[in-house]
Structure formats: structure tokens, C-alpha cells
Design a protein around this motif. Sequence first.
Motif, PDB file in Angstrom:
ATOM      1  N   ASP A 144       0.829  -1.219   0.000  1.00 23.17           N
ATOM      2  CA  ASP A 144       0.000   0.000   0.000  1.00 23.17           C
ATOM      3  C   ASP A 144       0.860   1.263   0.000  1.00 23.17           C
ATOM      4  O   ASP A 144       0.461   2.289  -0.544  1.00 23.17           O
ATOM      5  CB  ASP A 144      -0.913   0.037   1.240  1.00 23.17           C
ATOM      6  CG  ASP A 144      -2.014  -1.022   1.187  1.00 23.17           C
ATOM      7  OD1 ASP A 144      -2.184  -1.648   0.125  1.00 23.17           O
ATOM      8  OD2 ASP A 144      -2.693  -1.215   2.215  1.00 23.17           O
ATOM      9  N   GLN A 165      -4.212  -4.751  -4.263  1.00 23.00           N
ATOM     10  CA  GLN A 165      -5.467  -3.989  -4.347  1.00 23.00           C
ATOM     11  C   GLN A 165      -5.321  -2.462  -4.304  1.00 23.00           C
ATOM     12  O   GLN A 165      -5.927  -1.773  -5.092  1.00 23.00           O
ATOM     13  CB  GLN A 165      -6.445  -4.449  -3.253  1.00 23.00           C
ATOM     14  CG  GLN A 165      -7.160  -5.731  -3.623  1.00 23.00           C
ATOM     15  CD  GLN A 165      -7.945  -6.324  -2.463  1.00 23.00           C
ATOM     16  OE1 GLN A 165      -7.996  -5.759  -1.370  1.00 23.00           O
ATOM     17  NE2 GLN A 165      -8.565  -7.463  -2.690  1.00 23.00           N
ATOM     18  N   ASN A 166      -4.526  -1.946  -3.354  1.00 25.73           N
ATOM     19  CA  ASN A 166      -4.451  -0.484  -3.209  1.00 25.73           C
ATOM     20  C   ASN A 166      -3.097   0.111  -3.551  1.00 25.73           C
ATOM     21  O   ASN A 166      -2.842   1.270  -3.260  1.00 25.73           O
ATOM     22  CB  ASN A 166      -4.794  -0.081  -1.756  1.00 25.73           C
ATOM     23  CG  ASN A 166      -6.151  -0.604  -1.332  1.00 25.73           C
ATOM     24  OD1 ASN A 166      -7.112  -0.495  -2.067  1.00 25.73           O
ATOM     25  ND2 ASN A 166      -6.225  -1.215  -0.157  1.00 25.73           N
ATOM     26  N   LYS A 199       0.033   1.811  -5.489  1.00 24.93           N
ATOM     27  CA  LYS A 199       0.241   2.757  -6.601  1.00 24.93           C
ATOM     28  C   LYS A 199       1.287   2.201  -7.564  1.00 24.93           C
ATOM     29  O   LYS A 199       1.473   2.715  -8.659  1.00 24.93           O
ATOM     30  CB  LYS A 199       0.735   4.111  -6.057  1.00 24.93           C
ATOM     31  CG  LYS A 199      -0.229   4.827  -5.123  1.00 24.93           C
ATOM     32  CD  LYS A 199       0.338   6.192  -4.728  1.00 24.93           C
ATOM     33  CE  LYS A 199      -0.388   6.780  -3.538  1.00 24.93           C
ATOM     34  NZ  LYS A 199       0.034   6.194  -2.261  1.00 24.93           N
TER      35      LYS A 199
END
Length: 486
Positions: free
Chosen positions: A225, A247-248, A250
Motif C-alpha cells: 500500500d 489492491q491499493n 500505486k
Amino acid sequence: MQLNELLKRIPVLEIHGDDSREISQLVFDSRRVTENSLYIAMRGTVVDGHSFIAASEEKGAKAIVCEEFPEILDESITYVKVKDSSKALGQLASNFYGNPSEKLKLIGVTGTNGKTSVSTLLFDVFKNLGYDSALISTVEIRIADQIIPATHTTPDVITINKILAQAVEEGCEFAFMEVSSHGIAQNRIEGLHFKIAGFTNLTHDHLDYHKTFDEYLKTKKRFFDELDGNAVAITNIDDKNGNVMLQNTKAAKKSYALKTMADYHGRLLEVDFNGMLLNFNGKEFWTTLTGKFNVYNLLLVFGIASELGFEQEEILQAISQLKRVSGRFETFKSDGGIIFIVDYAHTPDALENILDSINDIRTKNERLITVFGCGGNRDHAKRSEMGNIATKKSTLAIITSDNPRTEDPAAIIKEIEAGVEPQNFSKYTSIPDRKEAIKMAIKFAEPKDIVLVAGKGHENYQEINGVKHHFDDKETINELWKLMSK
């Protein structure tokens, strides 16, 4: 270095005093404070560093970073208030050592099993490719050819930056680092800039620390994350948590797998105790490493090296020159024809992987004898599970001591035995003394049989009641074999 230089990129809430004073060193243990130190007061699980501010001032600290100012402020000292001291420490350490993680390509590897193997294999592959690099792992810390003994999976963030700064000075371009869940939770990787983050797998472990599997998963996920948009995240999508990690983030998302389509796809073509014939992205090669779990480890190494811009044929050639990691599926054959395997497997998943790998190779005419135990003062829930796995997948399982620490070895063994299913009662025995357990395995083994001694791998000690006694599984096997084969 001046204090105001050290405070760059840190969200400071309040400063009291001169922020241009010179700082000689960063310290978070008040006992190590010397003249002109910057003392960082952190709240720990056992002690609160804020209680030692006065003691650090007496020893010569000239600046204090804290979450709460002391009641009495000394006008000759600068006080800096931040929201989270342990997070601030990471950026302070990076600044103090000239932000070394931005000057080389830092690769972090996390997951329950395989972190050490992948980090070490990366270091060795890059050496084969002709590059000096740094390695920060459980087994050892290396800067090119220099070896520094390791004490934790992830050292404190000051030590990490010091190692990375030294690596930059030595001309290293790459650094490979094992990233533990403890290290993430305790902000020991704060302020570091990772070029690539690799994920191996996630299984039952460290629940003595994280309490729930969900908390353990979220801690690992935090690593991904917090990556920036210039980084690459590469995960094992055969593991159900592989996609969760992405999932999160960058970072650019990449995958590797044996069972599903992925950016880096591998196939196991042939396997025996001498090595494996593999196919990665359509290219065949041979390696002396063995076991399905090592196919995953090598595939992640292949993916990371590819993401760093190396030609795939060049990478596979460097991989084919690799030797096995110490204490990881380390195989040797006695002159009596018994195959001994020493492995670090100390979680249910790791033990199952190693036993499955051995059972995939053996013809079933040989017997598989497994010597294993569980560490004391650690996750109790995995003990019965390991008892079940070992007795189900071995001809004979000998339950013994690992590192009992301050627990009663007999009590640990009882918890392991609780997982043995009734149909496997005749397939195990318990011998608390590890040396005697190994001796029993050797006595029982016949030519061509396989003896697995699991749990300690590279470790050369046994921790009993807070004291580390010298104990090396490989050494013990060799000594006993020589004595018993006379």
C-alpha cells in the motif's frame, strides 16, 4: 548534520529551541546517548521512551524528538513534537545517512515462507551477473563480499540506512532485503524507497504477535500500500492473498504463477534430489535447487531480475549457476546411502511444502523419517497442525525440541501430539532431547531412506531458558553418523 536538515520531509507539529544545532548521532535507546545526540522517544509495547527523556538529556542529548513535550523544557535543548516518533525515526535515519535507498535499487521480499531464500538467491544471481549488491536477511547481512552477522529478520531502521549507505559507498547498485511482518508493524522500513516489492505467500505464522490472521495479512499488505508510483509490485497469484496485496498499491502490478496465467509463468518438468528441469516463460533450464517451493522462489527471482531490465536468457544462465541456500532443503548423502535433508521449515505450510517435495521425488520404496519440533513462546495454534502434517506425510515422525526458550519442552511436545490423528498414532514417537531424536532417526534409517531434520536449518544454537547453547543440525548428523557407523 544540522537538525533542520534532518527534519526534511517530516511533518513536525511544533519545535521549541534552535533547529540549526549540529547532531552527531541518532539514538532511540537512552543508554546509548552521547554528547550532541538526537534522542527519539518512542512508545514501545513494554516501555515508553518518553520516560527516558531526562536521562538522555543528562547524558548529553542536544535535541529530542517526541510525541509529547516534557513538563520542564531545558532551554539549551531543542524539542521537536511529531505525531508518531517511530515513523519519524525512519525519515530521520534516511536523511542522516543521505537517503541511500534512493541512490540504489532497493528490492524488498515479504511473505510467510521464502523471504530468506529469495533475498539470498537474488544476491547470488546478481553476483553471477557481475554486480556487487547488499543483502539484508535473517541469516546474514552482506555488502559485496563483506559478511555482517544478522540478529533480526528486519534490523532497526537506523542500522538499515547505515548498511545501505555503506553499500552505496562500496559502489553497489542493488540491495535485496527480507521484509518481515514485525519490521512493517514496527515501522522499521519507514522512509525507505523500494524499487520492487515481491510477495511469496501468506500462511499461518506469527499469530502470537499479530493475534489474528487478518491483522497479519493487513500488516503485509501495508508494505505494498505504501509503495510509490515508480515502484513495481510482483506477487504470487497462485496464493489467494497474492491479488489482495495489489489492491491499493500505486506501484506497477506484476504477477508470477505455476498454476495460472501470469506475467512470469513457470513449469516443473523433472525433479530429483540433485535438482530440477524447469521452464520459465517458454525457456528451459536446469537448477541444482529442488522442491516445488523452490520453483516459486526462483520464479520470483526471475521476475524481479526481468523487471530490473535484464535479458531473460542472461537471468536463467545466472540462476542455473546457483548453489542451495544454507539450511534450505540442504541435502547430503551418507556413505551408507541414507539421504539427509536439513531445512528451516518451522511453520505448518513450510513443513507441508518440504514433505510434499520429498514425497514427489521418492519412489515410496524408501522410508521418510522426519525429526521436528516447535519453538517455545510462539504461536501455539500451529503446533497441533504440524503434528498432523508430519505424521500424515512421513513413515515415522520423531517429535522433539526446537528452541523451547522459556517453555517446558514436554508441554510443547504434548501440544504437537494433540494434532496427531488416531490412524497415525503408530507413526510417531517423542524424544525431547534433539540430539537423541536425531540419533534415533539415524538408528532407524536404512540405505536409501530419507531423514528430514526440520525447524532450525541454518541456526547453530538451541535456546533453552534464555540461554543459547551451540547446536547445529548438520554438525550433529555428521558427528552421530561417524560415531554410529564405526
